[in-house]
Design a protein around this motif. Structure first.
Motif, PDB file in Angstrom:
ATOM      1  N   GLY A 246       0.798  -1.217   0.000  1.00  0.00           N
ATOM      2  CA  GLY A 246       0.000   0.000   0.000  1.00  0.00           C
ATOM      3  C   GLY A 246       0.831   1.269   0.000  1.00  0.00           C
ATOM      4  O   GLY A 246       1.815   1.401  -0.732  1.00  0.00           O
ATOM      5  N   ALA A 247       0.463   2.218   0.860  1.00  0.00           N
ATOM      6  CA  ALA A 247       1.087   3.543   0.886  1.00  0.00           C
ATOM      7  C   ALA A 247       2.597   3.510   1.123  1.00  0.00           C
ATOM      8  O   ALA A 247       3.333   4.279   0.484  1.00  0.00           O
ATOM      9  CB  ALA A 247       0.403   4.416   1.932  1.00  0.00           C
ATOM     10  N   PRO A 248       3.103   2.654   2.024  1.00  0.00           N
ATOM     11  CA  PRO A 248       4.564   2.650   2.231  1.00  0.00           C
ATOM     12  C   PRO A 248       5.346   2.334   0.958  1.00  0.00           C
ATOM     13  O   PRO A 248       6.322   3.027   0.653  1.00  0.00           O
ATOM     14  CB  PRO A 248       4.759   1.557   3.288  1.00  0.00           C
TER      15      PRO A 248
ATOM     16  N   ARG B  50       8.582   3.861  -3.748  1.00  0.00           N
ATOM     17  CA  ARG B  50       8.782   3.798  -5.205  1.00  0.00           C
ATOM     18  C   ARG B  50       8.930   5.197  -5.793  1.00  0.00           C
ATOM     19  O   ARG B  50       9.824   5.453  -6.601  1.00  0.00           O
ATOM     20  CB  ARG B  50       7.609   3.072  -5.858  1.00  0.00           C
ATOM     21  N   GLU B  51       8.063   6.103  -5.381  1.00  0.00           N
ATOM     22  CA  GLU B  51       8.100   7.468  -5.906  1.00  0.00           C
ATOM     23  C   GLU B  51       9.411   8.158  -5.541  1.00  0.00           C
ATOM     24  O   GLU B  51      10.034   8.851  -6.368  1.00  0.00           O
ATOM     25  CB  GLU B  51       6.910   8.256  -5.362  1.00  0.00           C
TER      26      GLU B  51
ATOM     27  N   GLU C 285      10.106  10.489   9.832  1.00  0.00           N
ATOM     28  CA  GLU C 285       8.974  10.420  10.742  1.00  0.00           C
ATOM     29  C   GLU C 285       7.679  10.017  10.035  1.00  0.00           C
ATOM     30  O   GLU C 285       6.767   9.500  10.661  1.00  0.00           O
ATOM     31  CB  GLU C 285       8.777  11.777  11.430  1.00  0.00           C
ATOM     32  N   ASP C 286       7.588  10.283   8.737  1.00  0.00           N
ATOM     33  CA  ASP C 286       6.380   9.925   8.003  1.00  0.00           C
ATOM     34  C   ASP C 286       6.752   9.612   6.562  1.00  0.00           C
ATOM     35  O   ASP C 286       7.902   9.794   6.136  1.00  0.00           O
ATOM     36  CB  ASP C 286       5.331  11.048   8.075  1.00  0.00           C
ATOM     37  N   LEU C 287       5.783   9.155   5.792  1.00  0.00           N
ATOM     38  CA  LEU C 287       6.041   8.729   4.413  1.00  0.00           C
ATOM     39  C   LEU C 287       6.457   9.898   3.522  1.00  0.00           C
ATOM     40  O   LEU C 287       7.239   9.714   2.576  1.00  0.00           O
ATOM     41  CB  LEU C 287       4.796   8.044   3.840  1.00  0.00           C
ATOM     42  N   ASP C 288       5.942  11.095   3.806  1.00  0.00           N
ATOM     43  CA  ASP C 288       6.281  12.254   2.975  1.00  0.00           C
ATOM     44  C   ASP C 288       7.752  12.625   3.076  1.00  0.00           C
ATOM     45  O   ASP C 288       8.296  13.272   2.177  1.00  0.00           O
ATOM     46  CB  ASP C 288       5.422  13.457   3.377  1.00  0.00           C
TER      47      ASP C 288
END
Length: 388
Positions: A97-99, A104-105, A255-258
């Motif tokens: 999912g999101a991780p 990838r991005e 700390e986060d995906l962003d």
């Protein structure tokens, strides 16, 4: 007087404030590696992030200090022509999912930021490690490998590192860089942490590890509100042990995906903006090095400690025989008191015939006997002549 002083201070305040504003802010400089195997010639490699310092820093902007003394150094920017980068990405089930989308991005942005001459490889790992794309400058091939990533299975991270190191060895790569992203500890590899550590040669590979925190992890961190955060620290210690073995790179924990993209961007900038400093050392034993870059209002500083050969002069002094302190001169024998000596050497020679003449009381006694006998004889004769 105090009022006059206050007025003067107020007049000078704008200038002091201006001077403080003009003082450049000191930023940290990453010293990637130090090689002293050619001592006294020392080689250092530093990362100069483009966002801070630009991409073309003149040699005059560098200052190298050894134990507080400035040393002349030759500075050159390292070419990207021989740089090879392996992207290792965790595709275990917890990355679904999101991780994985964020990873990838960020990896695709990293590839776009690298110079066209840099060869890039892609390795994924879940239940097993797979080489998806060999080292190539074909960005379409690399992009296709990253775009096809999908999550599922266990975590064979140590196997993935072995796959990359095997590929580097087969190619005889010189400037090796590994960028690894994972969200959990290894639980499936045939390889081991100790095996990876033994293969990562100090100064041979640059190893950057992105420790991604996801809510799907079996043992997430405390900030996600789960139990046993201490168990997860074992994984972090393993990642740090890998970086320590390579002796180049870092472990980042966004700390986060962003924040993943920012970490990849920082790594890309450091890899393509490295400078090598070479100088002749005049130090021995434990030595502190400081590298400073002052360029266009930006100041970067980094320090590192290195262990150099011992001082030969100190070794020579340690090996020199230690002279034993000179023995004190024998004290002159005190002149004996007359009462302590029975006879002088001459007197003793004269009285050798008399037994016991060397004893202090013999001669005085004999003298007393002789004198007493003489007096008695004279007294006896005088008395006889007077008819007593």
């Amino acid at each position: 007087m105090s009022a006059l002083f206050a007025v003067a201070l107020a007049a000078l305040w704008p200038f002091s404030a201006l001077a403080a504003e003009d003082e450049p802010e000191l930023e940290s400089l990453d010293i990637v590696s130090v090689r002293a195997d050619g001592y006294p010639e020392i080689e250092l490699v530093v990362n100069a992030p483009q966002r801070d310092i630009g991409d073309d820093v003149p040699a005059s902007a560098f200052t190298l200090t050894e134990d507080g003394a400035v040393r002349d150094s030759e500075v050159q920017r390292l070419s990207s022509d021989d740089l090879e980068v392996a992207l290792i990405i965790d595709t275990s089930g917890s990355m679904q999912g999101a991780p994985l989308d964020a990873a990838r991005e960020a990896a695709l942005e990293f590839v776009s930021a690298m110079p066209p001459v840099v060869e890039i490889s892609v390795v994924e790992f879940s239940t097993q490690a797979t080489l998806l794309s060999g080292f190539t400058t074909d960005r379409d091939e690399t992009t296709e490998a990253l775009s096809g990533l999908s999550a599922g299975g266990w975590t064979a991270m140590y196997d993935a590192i072995d796959v990359v190191l095997d590929a580097f060895d087969d190619r005889g790569s010189e400037r090796r860089s590994i960028v690894l992203l994972t969200d959990g500890g290894d639980n499936r590899s045939q390889a081991t942490l100790d095996g990876n550590v033994s293969r990562l040669g100090p100064g041979e590979e640059i190893l950057h590890i992105i420790e991604l925190i996801t809510t799907e992890r079996p043992v997430p961190r405390e900030r996600f509100g789960r139990d046993d955060p201490g168990i997860d620290e074992v994984d972090l210690q393993a990642l740090q042990a890998l970086v320590d073995a390579a002796d180049q790179g870092f472990v980042a924990s966004p700390e986060d995906l962003d924040a993943i993209s920012s970490v990849y961007e920082e790594i890309a900038e450091s890899l393509v903006n490295q400078y090598e400093l070479t100088y002749t050392s005049e130090a021995y034993d434990d030595t502190q090095l400081l590298v400073r870059i002052d360029h266009e209002g930006v100041v970067l500083e980094g320090t590192v400690g290195i262990d150099l050969p011992p001082d030969p002069a100190a070794d020579a002094s340690d090996a020199a025989p230690v002279e034993s302190p000179s023995e004190p001169a024998e004290e002159a024998e005190e002149e004996p008191e007359p009462s302590e000596v029975a006879l002088s050497e001459t007197t003793q020679e004269r009285w050798d015939w008399l037994p016991g003449a060397d004893r202090p009381w013999v001669l005085p006694s004999m003298f007393a006997v002789v004198v007493g006998g003489f007096v008695f004889t004279v007294f006896f004769i005088v008395r006889t002549l007077r008819g007593y």
